[in-house]
Design a protein around this motif. Structure first.
Motif, PDB file in Angstrom:
ATOM      1  N   SER A 125       0.829  -1.185   0.000  1.00 35.92           N
ATOM      2  CA  SER A 125       0.000   0.000   0.000  1.00 35.92           C
ATOM      3  C   SER A 125       0.879   1.256   0.000  1.00 35.92           C
ATOM      4  O   SER A 125       1.704   1.437   0.902  1.00 35.92           O
ATOM      5  CB  SER A 125      -0.896   0.000   1.242  1.00 35.92           C
ATOM      6  N   PRO A 126       0.721   2.123  -0.975  1.00 32.75           N
ATOM      7  CA  PRO A 126       1.544   3.348  -1.028  1.00 32.75           C
ATOM      8  C   PRO A 126       1.309   4.239   0.183  1.00 32.75           C
ATOM      9  O   PRO A 126       2.247   4.827   0.716  1.00 32.75           O
ATOM     10  CB  PRO A 126       1.069   4.039  -2.304  1.00 32.75           C
ATOM     11  N   MET A 127       0.054   4.326   0.638  1.00 35.03           N
ATOM     12  CA  MET A 127      -0.235   5.188   1.784  1.00 35.03           C
ATOM     13  C   MET A 127       0.493   4.686   3.020  1.00 35.03           C
ATOM     14  O   MET A 127       1.101   5.447   3.779  1.00 35.03           O
ATOM     15  CB  MET A 127      -1.754   5.231   2.054  1.00 35.03           C
ATOM     16  N   ASN A 128       0.453   3.366   3.188  1.00 32.34           N
ATOM     17  CA  ASN A 128       1.136   2.757   4.326  1.00 32.34           C
ATOM     18  C   ASN A 128       2.639   3.001   4.241  1.00 32.34           C
ATOM     19  O   ASN A 128       3.296   3.333   5.225  1.00 32.34           O
ATOM     20  CB  ASN A 128       0.824   1.250   4.343  1.00 32.34           C
ATOM     21  N   LYS A 163       3.436   6.476   5.139  1.00 34.16           N
ATOM     22  CA  LYS A 163       3.315   6.665   6.584  1.00 34.16           C
ATOM     23  C   LYS A 163       4.563   6.147   7.297  1.00 34.16           C
ATOM     24  O   LYS A 163       5.110   6.806   8.183  1.00 34.16           O
ATOM     25  CB  LYS A 163       2.055   5.928   7.075  1.00 34.16           C
ATOM     26  N   ILE A 164       5.008   4.968   6.875  1.00 39.25           N
ATOM     27  CA  ILE A 164       6.205   4.399   7.506  1.00 39.25           C
ATOM     28  C   ILE A 164       7.405   5.305   7.283  1.00 39.25           C
ATOM     29  O   ILE A 164       8.202   5.555   8.191  1.00 39.25           O
ATOM     30  CB  ILE A 164       6.479   2.985   6.938  1.00 39.25           C
ATOM     31  N   MET A 165       7.513   5.808   6.060  1.00 40.43           N
ATOM     32  CA  MET A 165       8.660   6.670   5.756  1.00 40.43           C
ATOM     33  C   MET A 165       8.635   7.951   6.602  1.00 40.43           C
ATOM     34  O   MET A 165       9.645   8.353   7.176  1.00 40.43           O
ATOM     35  CB  MET A 165       8.685   7.039   4.270  1.00 40.43           C
ATOM     36  N   VAL A 166       7.453   8.574   6.648  1.00 42.39           N
ATOM     37  CA  VAL A 166       7.355   9.829   7.392  1.00 42.39           C
ATOM     38  C   VAL A 166       7.577   9.590   8.875  1.00 42.39           C
ATOM     39  O   VAL A 166       8.351  10.302   9.527  1.00 42.39           O
ATOM     40  CB  VAL A 166       5.992  10.513   7.133  1.00 42.39           C
ATOM     41  N   ASP A 167       6.923   8.539   9.398  1.00 46.04           N
ATOM     42  CA  ASP A 167       7.103   8.225  10.823  1.00 46.04           C
ATOM     43  C   ASP A 167       8.558   7.925  11.124  1.00 46.04           C
ATOM     44  O   ASP A 167       9.125   8.413  12.101  1.00 46.04           O
ATOM     45  CB  ASP A 167       6.249   7.004  11.201  1.00 46.04           C
ATOM     46  N   ALA A 227      15.227   3.294   4.602  1.00 43.25           N
ATOM     47  CA  ALA A 227      15.754   2.252   5.482  1.00 43.25           C
ATOM     48  C   ALA A 227      14.627   1.676   6.336  1.00 43.25           C
ATOM     49  O   ALA A 227      14.513   0.459   6.535  1.00 43.25           O
ATOM     50  CB  ALA A 227      16.855   2.836   6.366  1.00 43.25           C
ATOM     51  N   GLU A 228      13.761   2.573   6.838  1.00 41.09           N
ATOM     52  CA  GLU A 228      12.624   2.134   7.641  1.00 41.09           C
ATOM     53  C   GLU A 228      11.685   1.250   6.830  1.00 41.09           C
ATOM     54  O   GLU A 228      11.171   0.247   7.303  1.00 41.09           O
ATOM     55  CB  GLU A 228      11.853   3.350   8.159  1.00 41.09           C
ATOM     56  N   LEU A 229      11.507   1.667   5.579  1.00 39.41           N
ATOM     57  CA  LEU A 229      10.617   0.935   4.683  1.00 39.41           C
ATOM     58  C   LEU A 229      11.109  -0.499   4.524  1.00 39.41           C
ATOM     59  O   LEU A 229      10.342  -1.458   4.596  1.00 39.41           O
ATOM     60  CB  LEU A 229      10.609   1.647   3.322  1.00 39.41           C
ATOM     61  N   ALA A 230      12.420  -0.646   4.333  1.00 42.32           N
ATOM     62  CA  ALA A 230      12.995  -1.980   4.153  1.00 42.32           C
ATOM     63  C   ALA A 230      12.828  -2.808   5.423  1.00 42.32           C
ATOM     64  O   ALA A 230      12.667  -4.019   5.377  1.00 42.32           O
ATOM     65  CB  ALA A 230      14.461  -1.850   3.769  1.00 42.32           C
ATOM     66  N   LEU A 231      12.854  -2.096   6.555  1.00 42.88           N
ATOM     67  CA  LEU A 231      12.772  -2.793   7.835  1.00 42.88           C
ATOM     68  C   LEU A 231      11.366  -3.340   8.093  1.00 42.88           C
ATOM     69  O   LEU A 231      11.190  -4.446   8.569  1.00 42.88           O
ATOM     70  CB  LEU A 231      13.163  -1.802   8.941  1.00 42.88           C
TER      71      LEU A 231
END
Lengths: 511, 367
Positions: free
Chosen positions: B35-38, B41-45, B317-321
């Motif tokens: 999901s792009p929105m998700n 969100k992960i990236m921004v958070d 990096a967060e996204l990959a995690l």
């Protein structure tokens, strides 16, 4: 019923972004005539012809060729409609022969030989018919500019052009070559071809055309019979006000020798010997005009004097020798010695086109103490200086924050002139002062040059415009092939003699 | 004439380009079944949602500011310095040498010494390609990129040899002495009573980077040297006419460029790792090119672009995690950003210019 016009344009409009290059232009060119189109730089002449030749698409308007409405989306279509174009800058392959250039793009089939054979026959026929003699097997790079232009004309005729458009055809020719060109055009006209001649030179229009159309700021302001007008009237139509075509100047009050050049030689970085032992001098209060066809060493002469080309020999200014090869052979050192330089090509050299007017006002003089404030440049001081200079030289628009590229050619030149003249130099080098400059500004620029002379400054003027040389100079030197062909006084010579000297002939040889 | 107001050129066009890049990225993420929105969100958070995230974002951004400024200043002289990577590596060597072999009494002096060493080493590494360009005409793009490889090989050689502590199995120097350790943002901001994560690597170098932005701005737009550099970049023939020496401008602009790239080392080597490891630069030299392009070679633009890329780095990096989206995906997003802001600039610019023009005409008509 009268004959249909060879070309008829109705309501042609074309805009480039905010610039309206052509505004509702209508024109009728009758067959078998020479039709001149005259106008200042940026008046929209070239745009109009580019639309006719399919380089640009008009926003609005219709084109009729010989009474038939046509669409010209590209140059192929223009050629098919019988239009041939001779550009100001030739489009020839330098290391091809004349014959190969003529055939290029118009081959009959995949095999070259039959095309070349046919072209050879046709070239012969064309040469006989119009007096267009060219050696078909000569390489383009080996023949002169006048001959190259003939090849361009032959290319158009070979493609069965009935209408020939010539864009500033005499810009690169000697006066004699220009005369030959006009004789050829007369022949073509006599054979029923239609010729459109685009130029900014009033004399050519008066001498050769049957009808003339004047353009100003994208609009066609008038179309008149050439026999019913005169240069002053045409100039007025072009500029929109009365102009002085002659320079008013008092006799020169000549002083001490300022610039003395002895046995100056320049070899460029390709190993070509550009200046071959030049000798001359310029005194205070006089204008020495250097005439010559472009490319005969005048540019190199200015570059050496201006400090950005190396040379050997001796140059003295105010009796002191100038460094020609060492650490002080740069523009900064030259300026420090009281030499100011208005270069031939203001767009490549005299100005940084992306810099604002105020940044350009300091260009070359950016080390001046009055432009500094501690370790920083005093931008406010430069801007104030620019405002003053713009006012004195009537630069329009008087906006110091506008980029140089957004000024017209004449106003760009005024920015350069203001910068160089206001420095109050001992010696002013000035190359092609009015190239690409509109008539109105020419008048002003000439007045400024004469005014500087009358203040007792030495001026070295280089120009390819013979008229300009004749009207401004107090002495005239002619350059050919890197050598000085001799000096004349303007009162004791004429365009014909100078023209011969420009072609490398002395009076004895010509007789 | 300029058809668009300046704010549209500087702000609107990059924003629209970014939006387009984001939309395309969203489509790619959708295509791999996430999901792009998700993801957003992960990236921004991850990058901006906590001082820990900010600490990483600003750490990366600091690197990119230095390399971005390096590329920018060379751009102004129409030099394409593609060797920021190598210059930053060698800058790291300089930092390592002064940190290990000079007994610094206090971190502030060590920062000064490290900065000077990093700049000198980086500049020296840029000097050779600059000289070859100025005197021999060897193309700067070719030589600087070759010098990246030479720098990597040199560090490899030193880190498995002379600089490696005896008995260590790792290609890295030993830990720098305590006195050279730079305060991180936790310490700096704590001084002003602002809470900031202790674990994040962002350090005082961030402020050095901001100073560098101001200094570069003043150099380019307020000094004679900057005036000459820009003049040369716009037109070499005009520069010659004005008596500006091409050799001088090429050398000086490349030395400054190399110095700035080298200065990145005080962030990643002295500030973060506190020792010199292999591949310490991690591609920041190349990101600098994108940052300079997007920032239009203006220090303020470089600053903003560097923050954006810092966000992309940390968010990625967060996204990959947290998701199945691979680490490489972030490279794709970066590539899209570069593509839209750099190469496809005109795609956005032309229609926008036309719109502004039409609006202007309409206003004129009404007036």
């Amino acid at each position: 019923m009268t004959q249909a016009p060879a070309i008829e344009l109705k309501g042609i409009s074309k805009a480039f972004g905010p610039v309206q290059a052509n505004k509702d232009i209508s024109i009728r060119v009758m067959p078998g005539t020479i039709h001149g189109i005259i106008g200042e730089n940026g008046a929209g002449k070239s745009t109009l012809m580019s639309i006719l030749y399919g380089f640009y698409k008009a926003d609005k308007g219709e084109i009729f060729i010989a009474g038939k409405k046509v669409q010209i989306p590209d140059s192929q279509a223009a050629i098919a409609a019988g239009i041939g174009m001779v550009f100001q800058h030739f489009k020839l392959v330098e290391n091809f022969t004349v014959l190969e250039n003529v055939v290029l793009g118009a081959e009959d089939s995949g095999l070259l030989r039959p095309s070349l054979a046919r072209a050879r026959r046709e070239l012969k026929a064309l040469a006989d018919e119009y007096g267009l003699n060219v050696e078909p097997d000569a390489l383009i790079e080996d023949i002169g500019v006048g001959m190259q232009q003939r090849v361009e004309i032959l290319k158009a005729l070979y493609r069965k052009a009935d209408i020939l458009i010539l864009d500033e055809p005499t810009g690169v020719l000697t006066p004699a070559e220009a005369d030959q060109l006009f004789r050829i055009l007369e022949r073509l006209k006599a054979e029923g071809k239609t010729i459109v001649l685009i130029t900014h030179k009033l004399r050519e229009i008066m001498d050769t055309t049957d009808t003339v159309s004047v353009m100003r700021r994208g609009e066609m302001t008038a179309t008149v019979k050439t026999s019913e007008t005169d240069p002053a009237h045409l100039a007025e139509l072009m500029v929109g006000r009365k102009v002085l075509l002659r320079v008013e100047k008092a006799p020169a009050k000549v002083g001490a020798t300022i610039l003395e050049v002895k046995d100056l030689n320049v070899t460029d970085n390709k190993g070509v010997h550009r200046l071959k032992g030049i000798n001359f001098h310029v005194k205070a209060g006089e204008i020495l005009g250097i005439a010559g066809v472009a490319g005969n060493g005048q540019s190199e002469l200015l570059e050496v004097l201006g400090g950005y080309e190396k040379g050997t020999g001796s140059i003295t200014v105010n009796g002191q020798a100038i460094d020609l090869t060492g650490a002080h052979s740069d523009g900064q050192s030259r300026r420090a010695r009281g030499i100011a330089h208005v270069p031939e090509d203001r767009q490549r050299e005299g100005l940084i086109m992306d810099y604002t007017a105020w940044e350009n006002t300091a260009f070359g003089y950016h080390h001046d103490a009055k432009y500094q404030r501690g370790i920083f440049m005093d931008n406010a001081a430069i801007k104030a200086d620019t405002v003053e200079k713009m006012e004195r030289f009537d630069v329009r628009p008087p906006d110091p924050k506008l980029a140089a590229k957004n000024f017209s050619g004449g106003n760009q030149q005024k920015i350069v002139l203001a910068r160089e003249i206001e420095r109050n130099p001992d010696l002013l080098l000035i190359g092609q002062p009015t190239r690409g400059v509109d008539i109105g500004a020419i008048e002003f620029i000439h007045q400024q040059i004469v005014a500087l002379r009358d203040q007792g400054k030495a001026i070295l003027l280089v120009s390819v415009e013979l008229e300009e040389i004749l009207s401004l100079s107090d002495r005239i030197a002619v350059m050919f092939d890197g050598k000085m062909m001799g000096e004349r006084l303007p009162s004791e010579t004429d365009e014909k003699e100078l023209g011969l000297m420009m072609a490398g002939m002395t009076k004895g040889e010509a007789a | 004439m300029d058809v668009m107001p300046k704010w549209a050129d500087v702000v609107l066009i990059p924003l629209i380009s970014l939006l387009l890049a984001a939309i395309l990225s969203a489509l790619v993420i959708l295509a791999i079944g996430e999901s792009p929105m998700n993801a957003l969100k992960i990236m921004v958070d991850g990058a901006l949602g906590s001082t820990y995230g900010w600490g990483y974002t600003l750490y990366y951004a600091t690197n990119f500011i230095f390399t971005g400024l390096a590329v920018s200043i060379a751009f102004h002289a129409r030099m394409f310095n593609i060797g920021g990577e190598g210059q930053a590596m060698i800058g790291g060597l300089g930092v390592a040498l002064v940190c290990m072999y000079v007994p610094w009494p206090h971190w502030s002096l060590a920062l000064l010494g490290g900065t000077v060493a990093a700049a000198l080493f980086g500049a020296a590494w840029a000097a050779i390609p600059a000289f070859l360009q100025a005197k021999r005409g060897s193309h700067i793009v070719i030589t600087t990129i070759m010098f990246n490889f030479i720098a990597a090989a040199l560090l490899n050689y030193l880190l498995i040899g002379a600089l490696k502590p005896q008995g260590s199995m790792e290609p890295a120097t030993g830990k720098f002495p305590e006195a050279t350790h730079l305060p991180n943002l936790h310490d700096v901001l704590g001084f002003f009573g602002i809470e900031f994560s202790k674990a994040a690597p962002a350090n005082i170098t961030f402020f050095v980077a901001i100073l560098a932005c101001v200094a570069v701005w003043a150099l380019i737009w307020r000094t004679k040297l900057g005036y000459e550099i820009r003049a040369f970049g716009h037109s070499e023939s005009a520069a010659k006419y004005a008596g500006i020496s091409p050799t001088k401008i090429i050398m000086v602009s490349m030395l400054i460029s190399g110095g700035l790239a080298g200065m990145m080392a005080i962030n990643n080597v002295q500030g973060e790792a506190e020792r010199l490891v292999l591949n310490a630069v991690e591609g920041a030299g190349f990101i600098g090119i994108a940052v300079a392009l997007m920032g239009r070679s203006h220090p303020f633009g470089v600053f903003l672009a560097a923050i954006l890329f810092g966000f992309l780095y940390q968010g990625g990096a967060e996204l990959a995690l947290w998701t199945k989206i691979p680490r490489e995906m972030i490279v794709v997003i970066q590539a899209l950003v570069i593509l839209f802001t750099g190469a496809l600039d005109n795609m956005v610019r032309m229609p926008l210019e036309r719109a502004f023009l039409a609006a202007k005409r309409r206003n004129k008509g009404a007036a």
